[in-house]
Structures are given as C-alpha cells and as structure tokens.
Design an enzyme around this catalytic site. Structure first.
Site, mmCIF file in Angstrom:
data_model
loop_
_atom_site.group_PDB
_atom_site.id
_atom_site.type_symbol
_atom_site.label_atom_id
_atom_site.label_comp_id
_atom_site.label_asym_id
_atom_site.label_seq_id
_atom_site.Cartn_x
_atom_site.Cartn_y
_atom_site.Cartn_z
ATOM 1 N N ASP A 534 0.799 -1.092 -0.038
ATOM 2 C CA ASP A 534 0.093 0.095 0.125
ATOM 3 C C ASP A 534 0.668 1.053 -0.121
ATOM 4 O O ASP A 534 2.024 1.072 0.188
ATOM 5 C CB ASP A 534 -0.995 -0.031 1.305
ATOM 6 C CG ASP A 534 -0.191 -0.291 2.519
ATOM 7 O OD1 ASP A 534 0.615 0.745 2.793
ATOM 8 O OD2 ASP A 534 -0.324 -1.098 3.074
ATOM 9 N N GLU A 614 20.511 -22.835 -19.037
ATOM 10 C CA GLU A 614 19.613 -21.957 -18.141
ATOM 11 C C GLU A 614 20.575 -20.973 -17.598
ATOM 12 O O GLU A 614 20.265 -19.733 -17.498
ATOM 13 C CB GLU A 614 18.902 -22.612 -17.002
ATOM 14 C CG GLU A 614 17.897 -23.401 -17.601
ATOM 15 C CD GLU A 614 16.989 -24.282 -16.360
ATOM 16 O OE1 GLU A 614 15.767 -24.473 -16.708
ATOM 17 O OE2 GLU A 614 17.659 -24.881 -15.741
#
Ligand code: DGJ
Length: 726
Positions: A534, A614
């Site tokens: 928030d 990877e």
C-alpha cells in the site's frame, strides 16, 4: 492552483488537466460541486438540483424551503444524523451522548507547498509545484472541529486529502469513524473497480456496476491485507484502458481500512475511504485532535491506463523516499524458496557464489538466521544470530559475500514473537492478548504490541544492533499474520479502541527511525508476499515483495492488478525454480525472466541446481536488465492486455518519458490447436517517429494503430523486445 472566488463562494483546485470544486452555500454547508476534466472557470453548483423530496428532511434554518435537504446535496465531508442518510464521513459521540454531527464552514487558508502529517506517511512536494488548502468546519452544537486538508500536486493531476478532527468542546468526545475522503457525485451511473484477492492471489481487479445500496470493501486484519487493497476506482460504464473518465483513490495507510461506495435513490454516488470503523474508537479530551491517514485522488479523462501512470509517477517520485526510490536496485538472489529454514553459512555462500558468476549483485539471507529458528514455530523476537548455522555471526558471512563482489541483505520480522522464544518468556505481556482469553495464533506466532514504547524501543535497539553488526545493504521487512486479540496491557479500557491504529503508528515510527538512521539501506516491505502492499508502506520501503506466488503465469495477473495503482519500481519480482512451489507449473527460464523483469528483478532459487543452458539464459537476462532498468523503473507503463481474460497472449510495455525507447514483454496464453495469429498493438510511442524493432524499422503510428504480427509460439512462451527510435 487553488482559487477562491469570493463572489460565488467557490474554492476551485486545478491541476494540469483536472478541476475540483467546492462551494460554501447559504447555510454554510460545504458542497462538492465538481471533479473532472479541467474547466476554464465558473460556479459548478448549477449541476445541483433542489427538489422537494419526500422523506428528505430540511435543516431548521431553511424554514419552509423543503427543497433543501442534506439527504440529496453533494457534500465535501458529509454530516451524520441530521438529514443525510447516506454513509457519513464522521461519526462521534459528543458531550451528552449525542451521535449527530453537523458541520458548517468557518474559514479556509491557502498556502504554497504541501502539508505533512506528523507520524503518518504522506506525499511530499519536492521538485514539483504544490499548494495546500485547509478548510475549517465546525459543529456549533458540540464544538467538534474538522480541518479538511487538500494537497494539489499539479503535474500528476494528484489531489491529496486528509482530515484533522479536534475536540473544540468542553467535554470528552469519542470518534467512531473519520473518513480520509468523501467524494460525492451529484449524478450518473458508475462502475466500481476494487483490487480483491487472497494470499498468493493478490490484487485481482474486480469491476462491477454500482446498483442502489452501499458496497463496502476493506480490511479488518490490522493490515491493508491480501484480500482487499486500499485503492478503488470509480469510472463510467464505457471507460476502458485507453478512453473514458475514471477517478482513482488510494489510501496512504497500512492498517484496517474501509471503502464505501453508495449509489442512491436519486442515482448519486458517494465514495468514502479511510480507517475501518471496525473496533475503532478514539477518545478526544477537550483540545485534543486526531489526524486521519492521507488519501490521494487522480482523475483521468483518458482511461484507466493514464490514471495508473499518474499514480505511478507520483508514488515513485513524491511518495517513495530515500536514495533508492528512483535508482536501479541491486539484482538480488534470495535463498527462501531454495532452502526454507534449512541452511547454514556454507549453503548461503554456495548460492551466492553461483549467483556472483552470472552477475547477481546481492545475496539476501531470508528467514531462519536467528534464535532457535529452524522452523516457523520458534525464534521470532530473538534477534541474536544462530551460531550453529552462522558461526561467528553475520559479520564474517557478510564479508565473505562482499568478497564475491556482492552486497549482503537480510530478512527480519520485527513485529512478531513466538511463544518459544526468550523474548516471550521474559515479556509475555508484550504480545497482543486479551486477559482471560486464550490467544489466537497465526503461523504459530503472536503480534507484538507496538503501541507500547518499550516494545518499539526493543525492536529499534535490535534492528540497530543487527545493522551495525555487519555490512548489511538491504532489509526485507516481513509481517506474517493478521492481527487478532487486539488489546493492549498498556492502555486503559476506554482507550482499547485506539489499539489497531496505534499499532500502525508504531510500525511507522520504527520504519521512520530506520529511514533516518540508515538511509542507505534499501528496505523491501513484505507481508507473506503482498499482504501490506500500500501507499503507506511505500513511504518507508520503496519496494514491496509483490506475492509469495512466483509462478510466472500467475504473476502476470498479480502484476497486472498491482499496476492499477503501483509503479513497477515498487514491485518485488523474482525468477524462481520450476516446478513452481505454489502451482507445480513449469515454464521456461526465459518466460520467468521476462515476467520478473517487469519489477525490481531478482532470483529466488539455487543457481547451482539449474542447467548450463539455463545459467547462460540467466546471464543474458541480467545483462539485458542492466541495459533497460531505467525503462522499467522510470518509464511509463502500458497494459496491453488483460490476463484475466483468456487472450491469445499477455503483454505490457515500458516507454521512456521522451518516447525514444521502449521495452515490450509478451507471454503466450493457454495453447490451442490451429491458433489465431496474435497481433500486438503497442501504445505510448511517438506516432511520428520511427522505431527499430528486432532489426526492422517501423513507424510509431504503424506499431500502435496497425500492430505487430507476433510469431505463433507454444503455450506460455515469452517474447521480449526493445524498441529504439531511429
Ligand atoms: C513470507 C515471505 O513472503 C517469504 O518470501 C519469506 O520471506 C517467508 N515469509 C519467510 O518466513
């Protein structure tokens, strides 16, 4: 700009593209007359129709005029129990037990710069033009005084609001509700958009047409919560991503909140947003005052995307603070998903070593480094290093990491305690607990009573000692349960209704101490992922771990919803291992990298356990992120699809403010046989400029209006391409 028209008694707030107006009417009621596209001027009270409505009562002073009723008038800050039957802005028990509140205009002042709120987070005006309006209202019967504060940050079209309530009477008062904002629309239908969700499914946009009645969302968990976010949008039914009117309102607060949208008998709409009245009661002795958290509003006439971008800029530059707010954050690796609690210094160093070889810049040691913390049943509260796992403490480990050329970061959860800890044994009363009632555990832990100064002091002393004990460049501040048994041994019975809010003020006080004493330390907020994502937390922590759900496909939705209010620079996003721990799904390293690159970017796995191909991909991802971080963190963000719809692909893009560069991310949707060929229309480019994409040159207009044909890829495969103006 704030302009008072003395003749018409209107106060008009103007931003670059919006106008907001209020008017003091003949009875002293402060009417809300307009909020929308910028107007040249005028008195917008002509929009308000006065009619004699049955069962809509009339204030005494209007005599026989039955057309004047608070029940039907749009108001800046609605009264309670004196004729307006809609959601009140303020509820208070005053003097002789009356719960009515009738507010009338007393006066106002305008000044340069933006107000600040003591002990509370708020937008600030560094580097931008801002003005403050303060309007004083008063209930002459009880002496309740209300100061409405407005901050106008013109260039973001941002208007902030906060409210100070003062007991100007002679006997004690009790506040039961004080909204930060009341926004009345005199007419018209609206859709409401909220960000709902759950743990690991945070901020899922929910859009619904308002129908008669009150629609309430909020949190009573003591935190802003995974389930609802303190951000709501009202918009026209027709409003889309790129067109139409919308009003976004964010609460700058991290505790329980409530948003009410009321659609009335006469098709008016009222929005209120503020601290949740649930278990809220604040005592005011004569002369005392209470300040609400701030709310921030943006109006956009150009759809939801523009509204989001206005919030993004304002949050990034004028809410987040500290040296990191606008800088590239270190690309980090966190050991949590790789090890959980099962690690020691050697394991951390081996994860760091592998990561350092491909360019990762910071090793973050997560939960489990302190006390008896070998699982989540013990240890919280004891912030002394677990010497079995980390012989010699944090210093030697941090130095080893630094010798690898990396920074060192650390997880903490200061607000909590386990019963199985030295702290709890010494101070059982420091945890929230109702006398005579067995406590309610959450993740087997209890919440410390941060309303108590000695508890805050203990936390600050421990954080300070930890940060001074080793070169720590970053802190992940976690918070892993909702509040229950909210009762403080330090407050008298009649003040227990203050505990929820005082708890949040306690969190803010400690975070402010960290901000002041350790400004260079980057703090990432976290609450079981995004349970406290928030505007309040962003004032102290310029980034927040967006979700414990690191599945790249699920993250498309979570990051999409988060982007309605919050900028990419605040979104903690990491590449994690497959099969994903939350969903069991496996997608390629490339896809995981493309999705994580729409946030602060980092890794959450042991790179020793991936293939050499990877590893090469990781190296490339890091190099690429280094070349485009400014687009992601400082650029304008455009949503190109809605991942909640079953579309052929999901896409988004970041555009540099001067529109010279852009970065596009695409992830294919669920696979189908004989698929439709995806056509991607870009946004935010200069239509008159040409851009180089994958070696080809296209017009900005061509890319935006014609589109770019994408190759047909397999399910969940990703594309990422850079655009450069030629
Ligand atoms: C919840 C966080 O969201 C995770 O990333 C991790 O830090 C755990 N807590 C540790 O307990």
């Amino acid at each position: 700009m704030i302009f008072f028209d003395e003749r018409r008694n209107t106060i008009t707030l103007s931003t670059a593209a919006t106008t907001y107006q209020m008017k003091v009417d003949s009875t002293g009621v402060l009417l809300h007359t307009y909020y929308g596209p910028r107007l040249r001027g005028g008195d917008l009270s002509n929009r308000i129709v006065h009619e004699d409505r049955g069962f809509s009562p009339n204030p005494y002073e209007v005599g026989k005029d039955r057309t004047y009723s608070l029940d039907t008038l749009p108001q800046e800050y609605s009264s309670c129990g004196v004729g307006d039957f809609r959601v009140p802005s303020v509820e208070a028990t005053c003097g002789k037990g009356s719960r009515t509140v009738d507010l009338r205009y007393v006066g106002h002042t305008v000044r340069e710069g933006k107000y600040a709120l003591e002990g509370l987070p708020a937008f600030y005006n560094e580097g931008v033009t801002a003005q403050t309006l303060s309007v004083e209202l008063r209930d002459s019967c009880t002496g309740l005084e209300v100061e409405l504060l407005y901050g106008v940050l013109e260039e973001y079209d941002l208007i902030t609001r906060a409210v100070r309530v003062r007991n100007g009477g002679e006997s004690p008062m009790e506040l039961e509700r004080v909204s930060s904002v009341c926004l009345d629309f005199p007419a018209g239908e609206h859709d409401l958009i909220t960000l709902g969700g759950a743990y690991a499914r945070e901020r899922e946009p929910v859009r619904m047409p308002l129908t008669q009645g009150v629609h309430t969302v909020g949190s009573v968990r003591g935190t802003s919560s995974h389930q609802q976010n303190p951000f709501v949008v009202l918009c026209d039914h027709e409003t889309t991503e790129d067109a139409g009117r919308c009003w976004g309102v964010a609460l700058v607060y991290s505790g329980s909140f409530q948003a009410n949208t009321e659609y009335t008998q006469f098709h008016e709409t009222r929005l209120t947003l503020g601290i949740n009245p649930f278990h809220f009661r604040w005592k005011l002795q004569p002369g005392e005052s209470f300040t609400t958290p701030e709310a921030a509003m943006v109006f956009s006439a150009q759809g939801l995307g523009h509204m989001s971008r206005q919030f993004h800029r304002a949050i990034r530059l004028n809410l987040c603070r500290g040296p990191w707010k606008d800088q590239r954050r270190p690309i980090l690796i966190n050991n949590w998903e790789a090890t959980l609690f099962d690690f020691d210094a050697e394991k951390i160093c081996s994860i760091a070593k592998a990561a350092s070889q491909v360019g990762v810049e910071m090793m973050v040691m997560d939960d489990g480094w302190f006390g008896k913390r070998n699982d989540d049943f013990a240890g919280l509260g004891d912030w002394n290093v677990n010497q079995t796992k980390l012989p010699g403490g944090l210093g030697p480990l941090a130095h080893r990491i630094e010798e690898m050329g990396m920074k060192f970061g650390l997880w903490v959860e200061p607000e909590m305690v386990n019963e199985d800890s030295d702290l709890y044994q010494a101070h059982p009363d420091w945890a929230f607990q109702v006398p005579g009632r067995p406590m309610t555990r959450g993740r087997s832990q209890l919440v410390l009573d941060l309303t108590r100064a000695e508890v805050r002091q203990y936390i600050m002393d421990n954080l300070r000692a930890t940060l001074n004990s080793a070169p720590i460049s970053y802190i992940k501040w976690d918070m892993n349960r909702s509040l229950t048994d909210v009762w403080s041994a330090a407050l008298p019975a009649q003040r227990q209704g203050e505990v929820y809010h005082r708890y949040v003020l306690g969190v803010y006080e400690i975070l402010e101490m960290l901000h002041q004493e350790f400004p260079q330390v980057l703090i990432e907020g976290c609450s079981g992922g995004g349970g406290r994502f928030d505007c309040g937390m962003l004032y102290y922590t310029p980034q927040i771990w967006c979700s414990d759900n690191t599945d790249a496909i699920e993250r498309l939705r979570i990051q999409y919803g988060t982007s309605f209010c919050y900028p990419c620079s605040t979104v903690g996003a990491h590449v994690s291992a497959v099969p994903n721990g939350q969903t069991g799904r496996s997608v390629s390293m490339h896809t995981r990298g493309v999705v994580a690159a729409a946030g602060t970017f980092g890794y959450e796995l042991d790179l020793n356990e991936i293939t050499s191909e990877e590893m090469e991909e990781v190296r490339t991802q890091i190099q690429h992120f280094r070349s485009c971080w400014d687009l992601v963190l400082r650029g304008d963000y455009y949503r190109l699809s809605n991942p909640f719809r079953q579309e052929a692909f999901n896409a988004w893009m970041h555009v540099s403010p001067d529109k010279s560069r852009a970065l596009v991310g695409v992830v294919m949707g669920v696979g189908h046989a004989n698929p439709i060929r995806p056509l991607l229309r870009l946004k935010g480019l200069d239509p008159n400029a040409d851009y180089k994409v994958n070696g080809e040159v296209y017009g900005g207009d061509q890319l935006m209006y014609g589109g770019l044909a994408l190759p047909i890829l397999q399910e969940y495969q990703a594309l990422q391409f850079d655009l450069e103006r030629v």
